[in-house]
Design an enzyme around this catalytic site. Structure first.
Site, PDB file in Angstrom:
ATOM      1  N   HIS A 194      34.405  76.156  51.015  1.00  0.00           N
ATOM      2  CA  HIS A 194      35.312  76.870  50.103  1.00  0.00           C
ATOM      3  C   HIS A 194      35.773  75.847  49.055  1.00  0.00           C
ATOM      4  O   HIS A 194      35.894  74.656  49.353  1.00  0.00           O
ATOM      5  CB  HIS A 194      36.504  77.376  50.923  1.00  0.00           C
ATOM      6  CG  HIS A 194      37.452  78.253  50.176  1.00  0.00           C
ATOM      7  ND1 HIS A 194      38.395  77.750  49.310  1.00  0.00           N
ATOM      8  CD2 HIS A 194      37.614  79.597  50.180  1.00  0.00           C
ATOM      9  CE1 HIS A 194      39.101  78.756  48.820  1.00  0.00           C
ATOM     10  NE2 HIS A 194      38.649  79.893  49.318  1.00  0.00           N
ATOM     11  N   ASP A 229      38.412  72.090  57.980  1.00  0.00           N
ATOM     12  CA  ASP A 229      39.008  73.246  57.315  1.00  0.00           C
ATOM     13  C   ASP A 229      38.888  74.408  58.301  1.00  0.00           C
ATOM     14  O   ASP A 229      37.819  74.988  58.458  1.00  0.00           O
ATOM     15  CB  ASP A 229      38.252  73.534  56.012  1.00  0.00           C
ATOM     16  CG  ASP A 229      38.702  74.832  55.363  1.00  0.00           C
ATOM     17  OD1 ASP A 229      39.488  75.578  55.975  1.00  0.00           O
ATOM     18  OD2 ASP A 229      38.241  75.107  54.236  1.00  0.00           O
ATOM     19  N   GLN A 276      39.261  79.679  58.693  1.00  0.00           N
ATOM     20  CA  GLN A 276      38.578  80.869  59.242  1.00  0.00           C
ATOM     21  C   GLN A 276      38.312  80.760  60.743  1.00  0.00           C
ATOM     22  O   GLN A 276      37.618  81.611  61.297  1.00  0.00           O
ATOM     23  CB  GLN A 276      37.252  81.109  58.504  1.00  0.00           C
ATOM     24  CG  GLN A 276      37.379  81.342  57.015  1.00  0.00           C
ATOM     25  CD  GLN A 276      38.055  82.677  56.650  1.00  0.00           C
ATOM     26  OE1 GLN A 276      38.324  83.515  57.504  1.00  0.00           O
ATOM     27  NE2 GLN A 276      38.345  82.844  55.372  1.00  0.00           N
ATOM     28  N   LYS A 323      46.168  84.216  57.063  1.00  0.00           N
ATOM     29  CA  LYS A 323      44.888  84.718  57.585  1.00  0.00           C
ATOM     30  C   LYS A 323      44.986  84.989  59.084  1.00  0.00           C
ATOM     31  O   LYS A 323      43.985  85.216  59.744  1.00  0.00           O
ATOM     32  CB  LYS A 323      43.785  83.696  57.322  1.00  0.00           C
ATOM     33  CG  LYS A 323      43.442  83.529  55.843  1.00  0.00           C
ATOM     34  CD  LYS A 323      42.253  82.607  55.677  1.00  0.00           C
ATOM     35  CE  LYS A 323      42.134  82.035  54.292  1.00  0.00           C
ATOM     36  NZ  LYS A 323      41.716  82.991  53.285  1.00  0.00           N
ATOM     37  N   CYS A 355      35.069  81.989  46.163  1.00  0.00           N
ATOM     38  CA  CYS A 355      35.466  80.574  46.018  1.00  0.00           C
ATOM     39  C   CYS A 355      34.443  79.654  46.690  1.00  0.00           C
ATOM     40  O   CYS A 355      34.809  78.673  47.351  1.00  0.00           O
ATOM     41  CB  CYS A 355      36.849  80.308  46.590  1.00  0.00           C
ATOM     42  SG  CYS A 355      38.129  81.222  45.762  1.00  0.00           S
TER      43      CYS A 355
HETATM   44  N1  7TS Z   1      39.080  77.351  53.413  1.00  0.00           N
HETATM   45  C1  7TS Z   1      38.448  78.466  53.777  1.00  0.00           C
HETATM   46  C2  7TS Z   1      37.270  78.373  54.708  1.00  0.00           C
HETATM   47  C3  7TS Z   1      38.903  79.695  53.301  1.00  0.00           C
HETATM   48  O1  7TS Z   1      38.267  80.801  53.684  1.00  0.00           O
HETATM   49  C4  7TS Z   1      40.010  79.738  52.449  1.00  0.00           C
HETATM   50  C5  7TS Z   1      40.489  81.023  51.833  1.00  0.00           C
HETATM   51  C6  7TS Z   1      40.641  78.545  52.113  1.00  0.00           C
HETATM   52  C7  7TS Z   1      40.146  77.364  52.611  1.00  0.00           C
HETATM   53  C8  7TS Z   1      41.849  78.504  51.252  1.00  0.00           C
HETATM   54  O2  7TS Z   1      42.928  79.105  51.901  1.00  0.00           O
HETATM   55  P1  7TS Z   1      44.288  79.287  51.129  1.00  0.00           P
HETATM   56  O3  7TS Z   1      45.179  79.969  52.118  1.00  0.00           O
HETATM   57  O4  7TS Z   1      44.755  77.926  50.766  1.00  0.00           O
HETATM   58  O5  7TS Z   1      43.994  80.128  49.926  1.00  0.00           O
HETATM   59  N2  7TS Z   1      39.506  82.011  51.732  1.00  0.00           N
HETATM   60  C9  7TS Z   1      39.605  83.123  50.970  1.00  0.00           C
HETATM   61  C10 7TS Z   1      38.569  84.032  50.887  1.00  0.00           C
HETATM   62  O6  7TS Z   1      37.512  83.925  51.488  1.00  0.00           O
HETATM   63  N3  7TS Z   1      38.928  85.033  50.056  1.00  0.00           N
HETATM   64  O7  7TS Z   1      40.163  84.769  49.607  1.00  0.00           O
HETATM   65  C11 7TS Z   1      40.598  83.580  50.172  1.00  0.00           C
END
Ligand code: 7TS
Length: 415
Positions: free
Chosen positions: A126, A203, A206, A229, A368
């Protein structure tokens, strides 16, 4: 056809906790990889803070401030327990995964990465686990190296082995891909990275929401994830780090709450975790996250995982029946409940738009993960992603919506 069994937990009872599903027909919410829904107990815990003990923390000498401080710190303990962190002071509250990774890139990166050093990433990261390392490389003269993925959507382990050398200072790896759902074998990767004395940041945006992640067993150096999430509110995330690393790292943000004493020209800093929590934190959100952890652990993470896997297998079976569909990523047993696909001749945004009119919420775009899109040779995909409250009916609605999209677009082509 695969037979579904939802015995491990009571899906009907779970769905009743989410008012968003009380519409008729209920919303088929399949964009959980972006952000999940919030159950009543989490909203109620946050309401209780706002209604009965709202105040700032770590400074009031009055009852409700002490209560707020206690609840905020209890949330930290719940996070520590969830990921089996040795001590709760190793849990830093941030805004989200993105901020957690940036904290490491700035604070640890600025003192441990230099010219000629290498940072190993993968093409399925990501942007949150890519752009901070690009910025660090630009500041320091370090080089980014990428593990490629196979046509099945798995990491190329032979290449990974070759990439890890004495130059490698950090491996930054996603536990589960937000596009392909691939579960990366991070235990082996951490062991391999440590063998060349590199540190590893995982990371876990997920993974932590969906199955048990044990930081001590993994022996990872850092781990990041987001509350939104995993049934928690937005605005709260977590960085876990090994004590010896966090102790040595300079502060990321400066300001109130993170100091021990302040002179005109210099300051000394507070102990962990306060050193990395400058300013008034997201108090209600941390409390909400604590209750979200209660919620998913009561539902049982192992049962959530089984439930999602059952739905995932079913979804694959159904979607594979659709003519002209391409599914990306590995087979269900090698991935989490994330299904990325494209329909021949229909733009992913059109697919998502038609599904929306059918009461199905999915995501379309690059998610992303633009380097991954390039590797897949697509500009975008449609993505359906599952969580504990999804049902077989949600998957059926997705299938029906896709058949409708296909019919509509085919008709449009003829006229
Ligand atoms: N890493 C992964 C694997 C992610 O899926 C996401 C967000 C992030 C980092 C960033 O998370 P945040 O809470 O800092 O935004 N993924 C997604 C997505 O797949 N669609 O919208 C956000």
């Amino acid at each position: 056809m695969h037979k579904l069994e939802f015995r491990p937990f009571d899906i009907e009872a779970i769905r009743k906790d989410f008012p968003i599903f009380t519409t008729d027909p209920p919303l088929a919410f399949l964009d959980n990889a972006a952000s999940t829904q919030t159950p009543r107990p989490v909203v109620e815990a946050m309401d209780a803070y706002y209604d009965t003990y709202r105040s700032n923390i770590h400074r009031g000498i009055y009852r409700i401030s002490e209560e707020a401080t206690e609840q905020y710190e209890r949330a930290r303990e719940k996070v520590a327990q969830l990921i089996n962190a040795p001590r709760s002071r190793q849990v830093i509250f941030t805004r989200n995964t993105t901020e957690s990774i940036n904290l490491v890139a700035y604070s640890w990166g600025s003192t441990n990465i230099g010219e000629g050093d290498e940072i190993v990433l993968t093409t399925m990261e990501h942007h949150s686990n890519l752009v901070p390392w690009q910025l660090l490389a630009q500041r320091t003269g370090a080089t980014l190296r990428f593990v490629e993925i196979t046509d099945e959507g798995l990491l190329d382990f032979t290449q990974l082995r070759d990439l890890l050398t004495e130059k490698t200072k950090l491996v930054a790896i996603g536990h589960v891909s937000n596009v392909l759902g691939t579960i990366n074998p991070i235990q082996s990767i951490i062991d391999m990275a440590h063998a060349v004395d590199a540190k590893v940041i995982v990371d876990a945006a997920q993974s932590v929401p969906h199955f048990q992640v044990d930081v001590q067993q993994l022996d990872c150096d850092f781990l990041a994830f987001s509350g939104h999430k995993m049934c928690g509110p937005t605005g709260i995330g977590v960085l876990y780090g090994k004590s010896e690393l966090l102790e040595e790292m300079p502060p990321f943000l400066g300001g109130g709450s993170m100091i021990r004493s302040v002179e005109r020209d210099v300051s000394s800093y507070a102990e962990l975790p306060a050193k990395f929590e400058a300013g008034t934190p997201s108090i209600a959100e941390a409390i909400g996250l604590g209750h979200a952890i209660d919620y998913i652990t009561q539902a049982n993470l192992a049962a959530i995982h089984v439930h999602e896997q059952e739905l995932l297998k079913y979804a694959h079976q159904r979607l594979e029946q659709i003519e002209g569909i391409t599914l990306y990523g590995p087979a269900p047993h090698q991935k989490m409940g994330v299904i990325s696909f494209n329909m021949e001749g229909i733009h992913p945004h059109d697919v998502a738009g038609i599904l929306d009119t059918h009461g199905v919420a999915v995501r379309a775009g690059h998610h992303c993960a633009q380097p991954l899109m390039k590797r897949l040779d697509v500009i975008a995909t449609v993505r359906a992603s599952l969580y504990l409250y999804n049902t077989i009916e949600d998957v059926d609605r997705l299938y029906e919506g896709l058949c409708r999209a296909q019919k509509l677009m085919t008709r449009r082509k003829i006229t």
